[in-house]
Scaffold this motif. Sequence first.
Motif, PDB file in Angstrom:
ATOM      1  N   PRO A 158     -12.503  10.845 -16.352  1.00 55.46           N
ATOM      2  CA  PRO A 158     -12.294  11.990 -15.656  1.00 55.46           C
ATOM      3  C   PRO A 158     -10.676  11.755 -15.011  1.00 55.46           C
ATOM      4  O   PRO A 158     -10.200  10.810 -14.778  1.00 55.46           O
ATOM      5  N   ARG A 159     -10.084  12.882 -14.971  1.00 56.76           N
ATOM      6  CA  ARG A 159      -8.613  12.966 -14.641  1.00 56.76           C
ATOM      7  C   ARG A 159      -8.360  12.532 -13.073  1.00 56.76           C
ATOM      8  O   ARG A 159      -7.364  11.817 -12.826  1.00 56.76           O
ATOM      9  N   GLY A 160      -9.286  12.786 -12.301  1.00 59.86           N
ATOM     10  CA  GLY A 160      -9.203  12.266 -10.990  1.00 59.86           C
ATOM     11  C   GLY A 160      -9.696  10.744 -10.623  1.00 59.86           C
ATOM     12  O   GLY A 160      -9.652  10.337  -9.547  1.00 59.86           O
ATOM     13  N   SER A 161      -9.939   9.913 -11.855  1.00 62.14           N
ATOM     14  CA  SER A 161     -10.700   8.784 -11.566  1.00 62.14           C
ATOM     15  C   SER A 161      -9.636   7.541 -11.196  1.00 62.14           C
ATOM     16  O   SER A 161      -8.449   7.661 -11.591  1.00 62.14           O
ATOM     17  N   ALA A 162     -10.161   6.501 -10.652  1.00 65.46           N
ATOM     18  CA  ALA A 162      -9.208   5.277 -10.379  1.00 65.46           C
ATOM     19  C   ALA A 162      -8.641   4.946 -11.321  1.00 65.46           C
ATOM     20  O   ALA A 162      -7.460   4.336 -11.646  1.00 65.46           O
ATOM     21  N   GLN A 163      -9.520   4.770 -12.676  1.00 66.28           N
ATOM     22  CA  GLN A 163      -8.966   4.232 -13.924  1.00 66.28           C
ATOM     23  C   GLN A 163      -7.578   4.673 -14.532  1.00 66.28           C
ATOM     24  O   GLN A 163      -6.651   4.274 -14.967  1.00 66.28           O
ATOM     25  N   VAL A 164      -7.739   6.288 -14.519  1.00 71.58           N
ATOM     26  CA  VAL A 164      -6.643   7.088 -14.996  1.00 71.58           C
ATOM     27  C   VAL A 164      -5.406   6.792 -13.904  1.00 71.58           C
ATOM     28  O   VAL A 164      -4.129   6.507 -14.553  1.00 71.58           O
ATOM     29  N   PHE A 165      -5.689   6.903 -12.790  1.00 67.54           N
ATOM     30  CA  PHE A 165      -4.574   6.843 -11.711  1.00 67.54           C
ATOM     31  C   PHE A 165      -3.775   5.190 -11.954  1.00 67.54           C
ATOM     32  O   PHE A 165      -2.464   4.963 -11.855  1.00 67.54           O
ATOM     33  N   HIS A 166      -4.581   4.325 -11.972  1.00 65.42           N
ATOM     34  CA  HIS A 166      -4.265   3.084 -12.262  1.00 65.42           C
ATOM     35  C   HIS A 166      -3.230   2.850 -13.525  1.00 65.42           C
ATOM     36  O   HIS A 166      -2.021   2.296 -13.235  1.00 65.42           O
ATOM     37  N   TYR A 167      -3.758   3.445 -14.739  1.00 67.21           N
ATOM     38  CA  TYR A 167      -2.881   2.991 -15.788  1.00 67.21           C
ATOM     39  C   TYR A 167      -1.538   4.069 -15.644  1.00 67.21           C
ATOM     40  O   TYR A 167      -0.412   3.457 -15.997  1.00 67.21           O
ATOM     41  N   LEU A 168      -1.461   5.321 -14.969  1.00 68.77           N
ATOM     42  CA  LEU A 168      -0.579   5.857 -14.745  1.00 68.77           C
ATOM     43  C   LEU A 168       0.623   5.201 -13.717  1.00 68.77           C
ATOM     44  O   LEU A 168       1.860   5.226 -14.059  1.00 68.77           O
ATOM     45  N   VAL A 169      -0.006   4.570 -12.809  1.00 65.38           N
ATOM     46  CA  VAL A 169       0.908   3.874 -11.665  1.00 65.38           C
ATOM     47  C   VAL A 169       1.400   2.613 -12.245  1.00 65.38           C
ATOM     48  O   VAL A 169       2.582   2.372 -12.117  1.00 65.38           O
ATOM     49  N   GLU A 170       0.616   1.771 -13.007  1.00 67.82           N
ATOM     50  CA  GLU A 170       1.271   0.726 -13.558  1.00 67.82           C
ATOM     51  C   GLU A 170       2.341   0.827 -14.733  1.00 67.82           C
ATOM     52  O   GLU A 170       3.272   0.362 -14.731  1.00 67.82           O
ATOM     53  N   ALA A 171       2.247   2.116 -15.326  1.00 72.13           N
ATOM     54  CA  ALA A 171       2.951   2.442 -16.318  1.00 72.13           C
ATOM     55  C   ALA A 171       4.543   2.592 -15.927  1.00 72.13           C
ATOM     56  O   ALA A 171       5.386   2.445 -16.111  1.00 72.13           O
ATOM     57  N   LYS A 172       4.094   3.392 -14.460  1.00 74.54           N
ATOM     58  CA  LYS A 172       5.491   3.852 -13.749  1.00 74.54           C
ATOM     59  C   LYS A 172       5.972   2.531 -13.308  1.00 74.54           C
ATOM     60  O   LYS A 172       7.402   2.668 -13.257  1.00 74.54           O
ATOM     61  N   ARG A 173       5.590   1.520 -12.757  1.00 73.48           N
ATOM     62  CA  ARG A 173       5.752   0.584 -12.175  1.00 73.48           C
ATOM     63  C   ARG A 173       6.787  -0.408 -13.482  1.00 73.48           C
ATOM     64  O   ARG A 173       7.787  -0.896 -13.230  1.00 73.48           O
ATOM     65  N   LEU A 174       6.086  -0.234 -14.443  1.00 71.83           N
ATOM     66  CA  LEU A 174       6.673  -1.140 -15.453  1.00 71.83           C
ATOM     67  C   LEU A 174       7.960  -0.274 -15.957  1.00 71.83           C
ATOM     68  O   LEU A 174       9.116  -1.059 -16.184  1.00 71.83           O
TER      69      LEU A 174
END
Length: 547
Positions: free
Chosen positions: A282-298
Amino acid sequence: MAATAQPLASQVALQVLRDGGSAVDAAIAANAALGLMEPTGCGIGGDLFAIVWDPASRQLYGYNGSGRSPQGQSLAQLRERIERGKASGALPADLAGIPAYGPLPVTVPGTVDAWFALHQRFGRVPMSQVLAPSIDYARRGFPVSPVVAFYLERGWKVFNREFAGQPALDNIRDTWFRGDRAPAAGELFTNPDLARTYEAIALEGRDVFYRGRLAQAMADYFAGMDGGPEYADFAAHSGEWVTPAAVDYRGYQLYELPPNGQGFAALQMLSILKNVDLAQWPRGSAQVFHYLVEAKRLAFEDVARYYADPAFAATPAEELLSDAYGRERFALIDPQRANPGFVPGDVRVEGEGDTTYLTVADASGMMVSLIQSNYRGMGSGMVADGMGFMFQDRGELFDLNPGHANSYAPGKRPFHTIIPAFVMKDGEPLMSFGLMGGAMQPQGHVQMLVNLVDYGMNLQEAGDAARFMHQGGRQPTGLDEDTLGTLYLEPGVPAATVEGLRAMGHRVEINSSGVPFGGYQAIWRDPESGVYTGATEMRKDGTVAAW
């Protein structure tokens, strides 16, 4: 159609379109109106970047309208001036970088040059006609909108603190804060000084600002200060046409401008994220936010190391945006845990918030994605006598250490945060959009595209959905924060997601102000019918207007 951060600016754009102007004419008109009506985010004391889809040539054109540091000031001289300021008490003793206020962070404003470059290539009506509505509003007045009133109040508190007892406060007060207060929402506001400045530009052209009497007046204002641009800096200024670059994300091509801006960070994020199917959660899931944030940090690790003025440092764009490098960076993401130890990628190098965004589209199919800013809200606090605008403080984003790609140097453009965006699909223009707000911008661009492509949201839903903003990590200024950083979430993010992200090791804070999460505007073009759909930011005063 026009989508801007202020209702009257959208109407100004429509009026120019009705009177025969192109989308570029209307975008310039709206930008001028916003410099008057939203001085908390933009103005002709700042810089401008734009992407234009030209239906006649069927090409995207980019313009980098960013200004440069003073030619006569070396890195050693800048550091000496900062130390003098600390010794005298004019600057904080613990200041680690370039100050945010005063003459030292001021770089040459690039907006007026960008207006005329865009207008010369794509304009249809005279610049006097383009600027006429803003001149009229500046003289006769306009009602201040609520969000701008909120930011003006914040700005007045900052300037009172930073410039207490200093002459600079007089010009700030006389221009925006008469009676020692910020104008309230709904209050009629005039800026006769800006009306005169706009009129001179409208009637005398670009050179009055860079080589004529306005340039001399600006140079005279800084002449008595320890730092700031000189007449020769204004006279030497020129922006440049640049080629937008793209990364394909599930059949959609996101286009961004090359450095010295941070647009390629959004492309790097997509290059990483296309290695995982986000739609499985789901769009609001922790897994989706996690991947988005880690991609941003990289991506931002590379931003801090490589992104700078290409005239001084070569950014290895081809390598950074390649699928192979995206896969390599994606492999560093632990699906279950935030990695606090990210570092920049090792790629080959040959040599070394606060903004307004608007988009306009016309009947010919021309679409303009334009972003413009002073940085840190209203800017440096420097207001030349009788000019009606504040100078930007973009120079704060230089690195004071020698040897870095973004190290300060004379006549150099600093690392820049403001980025316009554009989406193509199957060779056709699809969406002109942007999301203002410092480091929020590339991560906001990606969140919008993921919402649209992976989750099938419509244009307005994509902007209304609760966002994240990750702050921290390595910085282009060399003033590195903790590498993990802080993840700010809006209250609309589910509580289970918040707790899930914390369990993954993210440092999470909820922010209900709306301030860190940017301001979104977008226009979508139906490839078959040519019909436009618009969206605007509920966190701002913005509106979409069409006829």
